[in-house]
Design a protein around this motif. Structure first.
Motif, short mmCIF file in Angstrom:
data_model
loop_
_atom_site.label_atom_id
_atom_site.label_comp_id
_atom_site.label_asym_id
_atom_site.label_seq_id
_atom_site.Cartn_x
_atom_site.Cartn_y
_atom_site.Cartn_z
N GLU A 1 55.97 -49.60 -68.09
CA GLU A 1 54.82 -48.76 -68.40
C GLU A 1 53.98 -49.34 -69.54
O GLU A 1 52.77 -49.09 -69.61
N HIS A 2 54.60 -50.10 -70.41
CA HIS A 2 53.92 -50.57 -71.62
C HIS A 2 53.52 -52.04 -71.56
O HIS A 2 52.96 -52.57 -72.53
N SER A 3 53.81 -52.73 -70.47
CA SER A 3 53.45 -54.14 -70.38
C SER A 3 53.01 -54.48 -68.95
O SER A 3 53.33 -53.76 -68.01
N ILE A 4 52.26 -55.58 -68.86
CA ILE A 4 51.86 -56.09 -67.56
C ILE A 4 52.09 -57.60 -67.56
O ILE A 4 51.75 -58.28 -68.52
N ILE A 5 52.74 -58.10 -66.52
CA ILE A 5 52.98 -59.54 -66.39
C ILE A 5 51.86 -60.12 -65.54
O ILE A 5 51.75 -59.83 -64.35
N LEU A 6 51.02 -60.92 -66.18
CA LEU A 6 49.86 -61.50 -65.48
C LEU A 6 50.25 -62.74 -64.71
O LEU A 6 50.99 -63.59 -65.21
N LYS A 7 49.75 -62.86 -63.50
CA LYS A 7 49.96 -64.04 -62.67
C LYS A 7 48.63 -64.44 -62.06
O LYS A 7 47.93 -63.61 -61.47
N HIS A 8 48.31 -65.71 -62.23
CA HIS A 8 47.02 -66.21 -61.74
C HIS A 8 46.86 -65.94 -60.24
O HIS A 8 47.75 -66.21 -59.45
N GLY A 9 45.72 -65.37 -59.89
CA GLY A 9 45.41 -65.11 -58.49
C GLY A 9 45.95 -63.80 -57.97
O GLY A 9 45.74 -63.48 -56.79
N GLU A 10 46.64 -63.02 -58.81
CA GLU A 10 47.21 -61.75 -58.37
C GLU A 10 46.51 -60.57 -59.05
O GLU A 10 45.99 -60.70 -60.16
N LYS A 11 46.52 -59.42 -58.36
CA LYS A 11 45.92 -58.21 -58.90
C LYS A 11 46.65 -57.78 -60.18
O LYS A 11 47.87 -57.93 -60.30
N MET A 12 45.89 -57.24 -61.12
CA MET A 12 46.46 -56.77 -62.39
C MET A 12 46.99 -55.35 -62.20
O MET A 12 46.33 -54.37 -62.54
#
Length: 343
Positions: A217-228
Motif C-alpha cells: 500500500e505504501h510503495s510502488i515498484i516501477l518497471k519500464h514499459g509497465e503501468k504504474m
C-alpha cells in the motif's frame, strides 16, 4: 558465475539485523548475474558501516578516507575504463563530507555504479543525525530534534543532471538485484539509493514500507514499459494532474482502471516526471512531525535511465585524438624537444 565467486574470506562485521547484510548479498548475486570476472571489478568506498563493503567482495577494492570514495572511483574508471567500478557509500559519507564529489561525479556522468546506503543516521560514529535525517529527528547530536531540512537523494541526483537513479529496500532482494544489474548495464553514473535499517541507532526508520503487510500500500515498484499500478489488490494507479491555478503538475492516486494511469518510461530525457516520482512519499520522510495528506506511495525500482556521453569516454577519446595528431609519441621524445643545458 555464482554469488559465492564474489564472497571474500573476510568475516562480515555488520551488526546482526543490519540492512547492509542484505545489500551485500544482493551485490554478490547481481555481480554473478552480470557475469563480469572478479578481476575486472573494482569496489571503492569511503568511511562508514557500508564502506566496509570492499572487504566482503572478492574483487579489487580500496577503502579510502571519509567522503573521498567518489574522487578515487573517478580516477580508477578514467585510468582503467575497462573495469566495472562500484562505489559504496552511506548517507553521511556520500552527502555530507563527500557531497561535492558526489554531485560532480553525477554532473560529469562518470561510468560508475554508486550504492548509497541510506539509514538516515551516522551508524559507525554512534548515532548522530545525518543529511537525510528528517527535520525534528532526535539523536545524540540533536537531543531536542534537528532543525535542518534533509536532502532528498532523488532530488539531488536529478538536480545534478543524473542519467540513472534507482531506489530499493533492504528487505526486497529481487528488486535490489534488478536495480544493481540495471545500474551496471547503464553507461554513465548510476545511483542506487539503498534504504537500509540501522538496528542499533535508528531501528525501524523505514518500517512503514519495510513491513510486509504495509509495503504493497505504501510503495510502488516501477518497471519500464509497465503501468504504474500498486496496492495489495493492484487496484490503484498513478496519474498526473495539473493544478488549475499554479499550473504545477502533481502526482495523484486513481483507480487502476482509470485511463489516466501512467506507463513508466525510465528513458524519457526530460526529468520532470522522474522528479515527481522520486519525490513521492517524501512528506513522511522529511519531517517527523508532518501531517501527511493525500499520501502517495514511495517509488522503488529504476526511476530514471537515459543515455549520455560518459566522462571517462570523453577523456580517453580526447587523449587518443591528441596523441594521433602529435608528432611526439613517447616521453623520451617529449624531453628531447625541450631546451637543455649542461652544468
Amino acid at each position: 558465475m555464482q554469488a559465492s565467486d564474489f564472497k571474500s574470506d573476510q568475516y562480515v562485521r555488520f551488526c546482526p539485523g543490519c540492512g547492509d547484510h542484505a545489500i551485500c548479498m544482493a551485490l554478490q548475486k547481481a555481480m554473478a548475474q552480470i557475469g563480469i570476472p572478479t578481476h575486472e571489478v573494482a569496489v571503492i568506498s569511503g568511511i562508514g558501516c557500508s564502506s566496509r563493503m570492499p572487504h566482503y567482495l572478492n574483487t579489487y577494492g580500496f577503502n579510502t578516507i571519509h567522503g573521498r570514495g567518489g574522487a578515487i572511483a573517478t580516477g580508477v574508471k578514467t585510468s582503467h575504463p575497462e573495469l566495472a567500478v562500484w562505489q559504496m557509500s552511506g548517507d553521511g559519507d556520500c552527502l555530507a563530507i563527500g557531497g561535492n564529489h558526489f554531485i560532480h561525479e553525477i554532473r560529469r556522468n562518470v561510468d560508475l555504479n554508486v550504492c548509497m546506503f541510506n539509514n538516515r543516521i551516522y551508524g559507525l560514529t554512534k548515532g548522530q543525525y545525518s543529511p537525510t535525517s528528517p527535520k525534528g529527528f532526535v539523536s545524540k547530536s540533536s537531543p531536542f530534534g534537528t532543525v535542518e531540512r534533509p536532502f532528498v537523494p532523488a532530488q539531488l541526483v536529478l538536480g545534478a543532471g543524473g542519467t540513472f537513479f534507482a531506489r530499493t529496500l533492504d528487505v526486497d532482494m529481487p528488486t535490489t538485484v534488478d536495480c544493481l544489474v540495471a545500474a551496471q548495464q547503464h553507461k554513465g553514473c548510476s545511483i542506487v539509493e539503498c534504504l537500509v535499517n540501522c538496528v542499533i541507532f535508528n531501528n525501524g526508520t523505514h518500517a512503514w514500507i519495510a513491513d510486509r503487510e504495509q509495503r504493497a500500500e505504501h510503495s510502488i515498484i516501477l518497471k519500464h514499459g509497465e503501468k504504474m499500478i500498486f496496492g495489495a489488490n493492484k487496484d490503484k494507479g498513478l496519474a498526473v494532474e495539473i493544478d488549475p491555478v499554479t499550473f504545477v503538475p502533481k502526482m495523484i492516486v486513481v483507480s487502476a482502471d482509470d485511463p489516466r494511469v501512467l506507463t513508466h518510461d525510465a528513458t524519457q530525457p526530460d526529468p520532470t516526471l522522474h522528479r515527481l516520482l522520486g519525490l513521492m512519499g517524501q512528506d513522511r520522510i522529511v519531517n517527523v512531525n508532518a501531517e501527511v495528506e493525500n499520501e502517495l506511495p514511495i517509488a522503488l525500482g529504476v526511476i530514471r535511465n537515459v543515455e549520455a556521453e560518459t566522462y571517462d569516454q570523453a577523456v580517453n577519446y580526447q587523449i587518443a585524438a591528441i596523441r594521433e595528431k602529435s608528432k611526439v609519441k613517447s616521453f623520451d621524445e617529449l624531453t628531447a624537444t625541450l631546451d637543455t643545458f649542461l652544468l
